[in-house]
Design a protein around this motif. Structure first.
Motif, PDB file in Angstrom:
ATOM      1  N   GLN A 277       0.822  -1.218   0.000  1.00 15.05           N
ATOM      2  CA  GLN A 277       0.000   0.000   0.000  1.00 15.05           C
ATOM      3  C   GLN A 277       0.855   1.268   0.000  1.00 15.05           C
ATOM      4  N   TYR A 278       2.154   1.099  -0.189  1.00 16.37           N
ATOM      5  CA  TYR A 278       3.038   2.267  -0.258  1.00 16.37           C
ATOM      6  C   TYR A 278       3.407   2.535  -1.710  1.00 16.37           C
ATOM      7  N   TRP A 279       3.234   3.774  -2.115  1.00 13.49           N
ATOM      8  CA  TRP A 279       3.437   4.180  -3.503  1.00 13.49           C
ATOM      9  C   TRP A 279       4.400   5.348  -3.573  1.00 13.49           C
ATOM     10  N   SER A 280       5.193   5.383  -4.630  1.00  9.29           N
ATOM     11  CA  SER A 280       6.137   6.475  -4.875  1.00  9.29           C
ATOM     12  C   SER A 280       5.793   7.144  -6.200  1.00  9.29           C
ATOM     13  N   ALA A 281       5.764   8.461  -6.202  1.00 14.60           N
ATOM     14  CA  ALA A 281       5.579   9.224  -7.429  1.00 14.60           C
ATOM     15  C   ALA A 281       6.949   9.564  -7.998  1.00 14.60           C
ATOM     16  N   TYR A 282       7.227   9.112  -9.215  1.00 11.79           N
ATOM     17  CA  TYR A 282       8.515   9.362  -9.865  1.00 11.79           C
ATOM     18  C   TYR A 282       8.393  10.546 -10.823  1.00 11.79           C
ATOM     19  N   THR A 283       9.537  11.138 -11.137  1.00 11.98           N
ATOM     20  CA  THR A 283       9.536  12.330 -11.979  1.00 11.98           C
ATOM     21  C   THR A 283       9.076  12.053 -13.404  1.00 11.98           C
ATOM     22  N   ASP A 284       9.044  10.790 -13.825  1.00  7.80           N
ATOM     23  CA  ASP A 284       8.555  10.471 -15.167  1.00  7.80           C
ATOM     24  C   ASP A 284       7.042  10.311 -15.211  1.00  7.80           C
ATOM     25  N   GLY A 285       6.372  10.600 -14.090  1.00  7.84           N
ATOM     26  CA  GLY A 285       4.913  10.533 -14.049  1.00  7.84           C
ATOM     27  C   GLY A 285       4.361   9.194 -13.616  1.00  7.84           C
ATOM     28  N   THR A 286       5.230   8.239 -13.314  1.00  8.99           N
ATOM     29  CA  THR A 286       4.763   6.925 -12.890  1.00  8.99           C
ATOM     30  C   THR A 286       4.464   6.907 -11.394  1.00  8.99           C
ATOM     31  N   LEU A 287       3.574   6.002 -11.015  1.00  7.66           N
ATOM     32  CA  LEU A 287       3.309   5.671  -9.625  1.00  7.66           C
ATOM     33  C   LEU A 287       3.782   4.232  -9.430  1.00  7.66           C
ATOM     34  N   ARG A 288       4.671   4.007  -8.465  1.00  9.41           N
ATOM     35  CA  ARG A 288       5.327   2.709  -8.343  1.00  9.41           C
ATOM     36  C   ARG A 288       5.133   2.112  -6.951  1.00  9.41           C
ATOM     37  N   SER A 289       4.905   0.807  -6.945  1.00  7.90           N
ATOM     38  CA  SER A 289       4.850   0.027  -5.721  1.00  7.90           C
ATOM     39  C   SER A 289       5.396  -1.352  -6.019  1.00  7.90           C
ATOM     40  N   MET A 290       6.027  -1.968  -5.036  1.00 10.85           N
ATOM     41  CA  MET A 290       6.554  -3.332  -5.179  1.00 10.85           C
ATOM     42  C   MET A 290       7.520  -3.454  -6.354  1.00 10.85           C
ATOM     43  N   GLY A 291       8.138  -2.342  -6.739  1.00 13.90           N
ATOM     44  CA  GLY A 291       9.127  -2.359  -7.807  1.00 13.90           C
ATOM     45  C   GLY A 291       8.555  -2.258  -9.202  1.00 13.90           C
ATOM     46  N   LYS A 292       7.244  -2.049  -9.337  1.00 13.77           N
ATOM     47  CA  LYS A 292       6.632  -1.950 -10.665  1.00 13.77           C
ATOM     48  C   LYS A 292       5.683  -0.766 -10.729  1.00 13.77           C
ATOM     49  N   CYS A 293       5.089  -0.556 -11.902  1.00 11.64           N
ATOM     50  CA  CYS A 293       4.310   0.654 -12.168  1.00 11.64           C
ATOM     51  C   CYS A 293       2.809   0.386 -12.226  1.00 11.64           C
ATOM     52  N   LEU A 294       2.025   1.390 -11.796  1.00  8.11           N
ATOM     53  CA  LEU A 294       0.587   1.387 -12.017  1.00  8.11           C
ATOM     54  C   LEU A 294       0.338   1.547 -13.508  1.00  8.11           C
ATOM     55  N   ASP A 295      -0.439   0.652 -14.084  1.00  7.75           N
ATOM     56  CA  ASP A 295      -0.522   0.486 -15.531  1.00  7.75           C
ATOM     57  C   ASP A 295      -1.976   0.313 -15.956  1.00  7.75           C
ATOM     58  N   ALA A 296      -2.395   1.035 -17.009  1.00  6.05           N
ATOM     59  CA  ALA A 296      -3.704   0.798 -17.627  1.00  6.05           C
ATOM     60  C   ALA A 296      -3.559  -0.394 -18.562  1.00  6.05           C
ATOM     61  N   ALA A 297      -4.278  -1.470 -18.261  1.00  3.48           N
ATOM     62  CA  ALA A 297      -4.046  -2.765 -18.893  1.00  3.48           C
ATOM     63  C   ALA A 297      -4.077  -2.680 -20.416  1.00  3.48           C
ATOM     64  N   GLY A 298      -3.021  -3.230 -21.025  1.00  5.84           N
ATOM     65  CA  GLY A 298      -2.962  -3.343 -22.475  1.00  5.84           C
ATOM     66  C   GLY A 298      -2.857  -2.033 -23.223  1.00  5.84           C
ATOM     67  N   GLY A 299      -2.619  -0.949 -22.509  1.00  6.07           N
ATOM     68  CA  GLY A 299      -2.570   0.353 -23.164  1.00  6.07           C
ATOM     69  C   GLY A 299      -3.927   0.849 -23.616  1.00  6.07           C
ATOM     70  N   ALA A 300      -4.990   0.215 -23.137  1.00  3.71           N
ATOM     71  CA  ALA A 300      -6.344   0.613 -23.535  1.00  3.71           C
ATOM     72  C   ALA A 300      -6.706   1.959 -22.913  1.00  3.71           C
ATOM     73  N   VAL A 301      -7.667   2.650 -23.538  1.00  3.57           N
ATOM     74  CA  VAL A 301      -8.051   3.986 -23.084  1.00  3.57           C
ATOM     75  C   VAL A 301      -9.541   4.105 -22.808  1.00  3.57           C
ATOM     76  N   ALA A 302     -10.297   3.043 -23.002  1.00  2.00           N
ATOM     77  CA  ALA A 302     -11.752   3.102 -22.858  1.00  2.00           C
ATOM     78  C   ALA A 302     -12.181   3.121 -21.405  1.00  2.00           C
ATOM     79  N   ASN A 303     -13.383   3.635 -21.155  1.00  2.55           N
ATOM     80  CA  ASN A 303     -13.974   3.502 -19.832  1.00  2.55           C
ATOM     81  C   ASN A 303     -14.005   2.033 -19.430  1.00  2.55           C
ATOM     82  N   GLY A 304     -13.667   1.775 -18.181  1.00  2.00           N
ATOM     83  CA  GLY A 304     -13.683   0.407 -17.683  1.00  2.00           C
ATOM     84  C   GLY A 304     -12.373  -0.325 -17.820  1.00  2.00           C
TER      85      GLY A 304
END
Length: 368
Positions: A277-304
């Protein structure tokens, strides 16, 4: 400060930092810069062989504090009698085993200095010694990617009386110098710390230093920090990772099951104190936890579109900008959203049209 040791290091980094061999930089060094230091490695980092269990860490801590730095050692394990015993030293670990835990630990603690001594168990255990340097190169790249603002001090392996280790150690240490040189040529703040001052008289057993040997290690790492500071490398630590609480009371952004596999769901869960539950904001705009990034699955942009944990790769689907009290993904123009404003645990987050509702509000909480 021992100029005879520091001048070669400053000469080595001059090409990438624009400093002179006398250590002059365009900006003066700041001896009161806070040092958040992660001692990273195996049992020698943990301190096996020292009478206190502190290894080199206590003497290094004291030397940095005497220089005027506010000092905080960080890591997931604690060892020794010192007042700040946090470290990332794991007895018996090889390079690959340290690599497996490094991303999560670095994003959890955000050090601005990493001291690295690793490889002893690879060589002593005859574990693929011909490719040990390749594994070290990969680890150094991994550390600089996970902690891009940190100075990384890579030590040569200390002397041993193990025939297995000694047959490989000289070549490994030479390769380590080249790894550091290549990292510097790529603009990374990585420096080589020479541990050749230790002799077999400084050993408590076949592999581990005694108190005198650890004092020499501390002095070498201390000179490395001083040289990095003089070269303008030492920067204030990044903001400490923090919990991110939803506008829905009592719920926090959470990595499901503290997983680190690509595709692990990012969800809401009752707020706790776990690393997931601990997150770091990096200067490249990413939010990171557990050594990886918060990611919108598959690069999709649709609602849901569901959100997940994924290896950081610089894609637009991993960029999150503060927006109206929440987080907006600029590639989609949509916000990080709790589906249906659910108050249940385990609800996977999604992208949704930004509307400013409580289920799109996120508040950074301080650690603790």
């Amino acid at each position: 400060m021992r100029k005879s040791w520091i001048l070669p290091l400053l000469t080595l980094v001059a090409a990438t930092l624009g400093v002179t061999a006398t250590g002059e930089t365009s900006a003066s060094a700041a001896p009161n810069t806070p040092v958040r230091l992660m001692p990273l490695g195996d049992s020698i980092t943990w301190g096996v062989g020292s009478s206190t269990g502190n290894g080199y860490r206590a003497s290094l801590w004291d030397a940095l504090a005497a220089d005027g730095h506010p000092v905080d050692f960080v890591g997931t394990v604690r060892g020794g009698s010192m007042s700040d015993p946090d470290n990332e030293g794991h007895s018996g670990y090889r390079i690959d085993q340290i690599a497996a835990l490094t991303d999560a630990s670095l994003t959890r603690y955000r050090p601005n200095v990493v001291t690295l001594h690793i490889g002893t168990n690879d060589l002593n255990g005859n574990y693929q010694p011909s490719t040990a340097a390749d594994r070290l190169r990969s680890l150094v790249n991994q550390v600089t990617a996970a902690a891009p603002d940190a100075t990384v001090l890579v030590a040569s392996l200390v002397v041993s009386t193990s025939g297995s280790e000694e047959q490989y150690r000289a070549a490994y240490n030479q390769a380590t110098r080249q790894i550091v040189s290549d990292a510097q040529a790529a603009g990374k703040h990585v420096a080589f710390v020479d541990m050749s001052s230790l002799t077999t008289a400084d050993l408590a057993d076949a592999l581990h230093p005694n108190n005198a040997g650890y004092q020499k290690m501390a002095a070498a790492f201390h000179r490395g920090v001083q040289a990095a500071d003089s070269a303008g490398w030492l920067k204030n630590p990044a903001p400490a990772p923090a919990r991110v609480q939803s506008g829905i009371a009592g719920k926090c952004m959470d990595v499901s099951g503290a997983g680190t596999a690509n595709g692990t769901a990012v969800q809401t869960w009752s707020c706790g104190d776990g690393a997931n539950q601990y997150w770091s904001a990096y200067t490249d705009g990413t939010l990171r936890s557990m050594g990886k990034c918060l990611d919108a699955a598959g690069g999709a942009v649709a609602n849901g579109t569901k959100t997940q944990l994924w290896t950081c790769h610089g894609g637009a689907n991993q960029v999150w900008q503060p927006y109206n009290g929440g987080y907006r993904n600029p590639a989609s123009g949509r916000c990080l959203d709790v589906p249906g404003s659910s108050t249940a645990d385990g609800v996977q987050l999604q992208l949704w049209d930004c509307h400013g509702g409580t289920n799109q509000k996120w508040t950074t909480l301080t650690a603790g």
